[in-house]
Design a protein around this motif. Structure first.
Motif, PDB file in Angstrom:
ATOM      1  N   ASP A 289      43.752  55.371   4.192  1.00 16.36           N
ATOM      2  CA  ASP A 289      43.213  54.820   2.948  1.00 16.36           C
ATOM      3  C   ASP A 289      44.283  54.787   1.869  1.00 16.36           C
ATOM      4  OD1 ASP A 289      40.762  54.475   4.124  1.00 16.36           O
ATOM      5  OD2 ASP A 289      39.876  56.306   3.295  1.00 16.36           O
ATOM      6  N   GLU A 290      45.082  55.846   1.817  1.00 14.77           N
ATOM      7  CA  GLU A 290      46.174  55.914   0.844  1.00 14.77           C
ATOM      8  C   GLU A 290      47.207  54.830   1.131  1.00 14.77           C
ATOM      9  OE1 GLU A 290      49.734  59.040   0.400  1.00 14.77           O
ATOM     10  OE2 GLU A 290      47.766  59.885  -0.110  1.00 14.77           O
TER      11      GLU A 290
ATOM     12  N   THR B  57      45.848  51.431   0.001  1.00 16.77           N
ATOM     13  CA  THR B  57      45.905  51.268  -1.456  1.00 16.77           C
ATOM     14  C   THR B  57      47.312  50.892  -1.905  1.00 16.77           C
ATOM     15  OG1 THR B  57      44.094  52.849  -1.792  1.00 16.77           O
ATOM     16  CG2 THR B  57      45.549  52.433  -3.666  1.00 16.77           C
TER      17      THR B  57
END
Length: 272
Positions: free
Chosen positions: A30-31, A34
């Motif tokens: 997820d990081e 982003t």
């Protein structure tokens, strides 16, 4: 206060893509997403991968290996009459790795969209076609995938021997899926003429022989055009926790902190 220049923004975005690869290493997907989406949002509408000024050609390469291949190829073909400057690459890489993440999440339509947009920025880079072919195979669109691999047929300034070998192995995988064992065998044998000790190709040739002898078909994954298994240090083989992620032949590899401190050569020289 002076606004940051496009060069400064792109330089920061290069660091963000590198940080995204570190996040993928640590399974913080997820990081990573982003970070990559933030970089993609900064892509200039008039993006140019190559700039030419006088006797200098500036090109945004992914890594030192692709830069060295390009310079060597140009010199060998008598085209090294200008100075070639290596610039770091942010936006095509960001699209590519977003495509990879979407494939990993089985979001194949989104993967294809990102990869096509990335390839529009860097049309001569074969990595986009190989990763897109992987997504197409996963959607059952084998003929389209085979056509993409078939477009990568020879070494050029932007296509290394390694890229060609990957495309041939990809072609072999698709042909096995389509039941064309004879042409699959030819594809893997052709790849071994480039990379003679490649275990993937050797294993697939054994699998083809297994099928010809009446063996059962196994559930296999499609060709890995990009390997992001960064769980172990490429130098010592120990589990990777902290260190750096660098690129070798277009694919990221991890080097642990301890090995990084003791390298006596540039990292890529260990795998030339």
């Amino acid at each position: 206060m002076t606004s940051p220049s496009l060069t400064d923004i792109e330089s920061a975005d290069v660091d963000k893509v590198d940080a995204a690869l570190q996040s993928i290493t640590s399974s913080r997907l997820d990081e990573a997403e982003t970070l990559l989406l933030g970089v993609i949002a900064n892509t200039p509408s008039d993006y140019a991968n190559t700039e030419e000024t006088g006797d200098v050609i500036s090109i945004k390469f992914w890594d030192e290996t692709t830069f060295i291949h390009y310079v060597t190829w140009e010199k060998h073909h008598g085209r090294a009459n200008k100075t070639i400057k290596w610039l770091s690459n942010a936006y095509p890489r960001a699209y590519f790795h977003m495509g990879f993440l979407c494939v990993k999440h089985q979001q194949f339509d989104k993967a294809i969209e990102y990869l096509e947009k990335g390839q529009a920025l860097e049309p001569k880079n074969p990595k986009f076609s190989c990763e897109k072919a992987k997504a197409l195979v996963s959607e059952g669109r084998k003929e389209e995938a085979l056509a993409l691999y078939g477009q990568i047929t020879e070494i050029s300034a932007y296509v290394s021997a390694h890229d060609l070998a990957i495309a041939l192995r990809g072609r072999g995988f698709v042909l096995i899926e389509m039941g064309d064992l004879d042409n699959a065998e030819l594809a893997f044998q052709s790849s071994l003429k480039i990379e003679s000790d490649n275990e993937v190709a050797l294993n697939e040739l054994s699998y083809i022989n297994h099928l010809r002898q009446g063996g059962a078909a196994s559930s296999t994954e499609t060709i890995l055009s990009t390997s992001l298994d960064l769980s172990n240090c490429r130098v010592c083989g120990q589990p990777f926790d902290e260190g750096v992620v660098v690129s070798f032949k277009g694919s990221p590899v991890s080097i642990c902190q301890q090995c990084q401190q003791h390298l006596t050569k540039k990292w890529w020289q260990f795998w030339k």
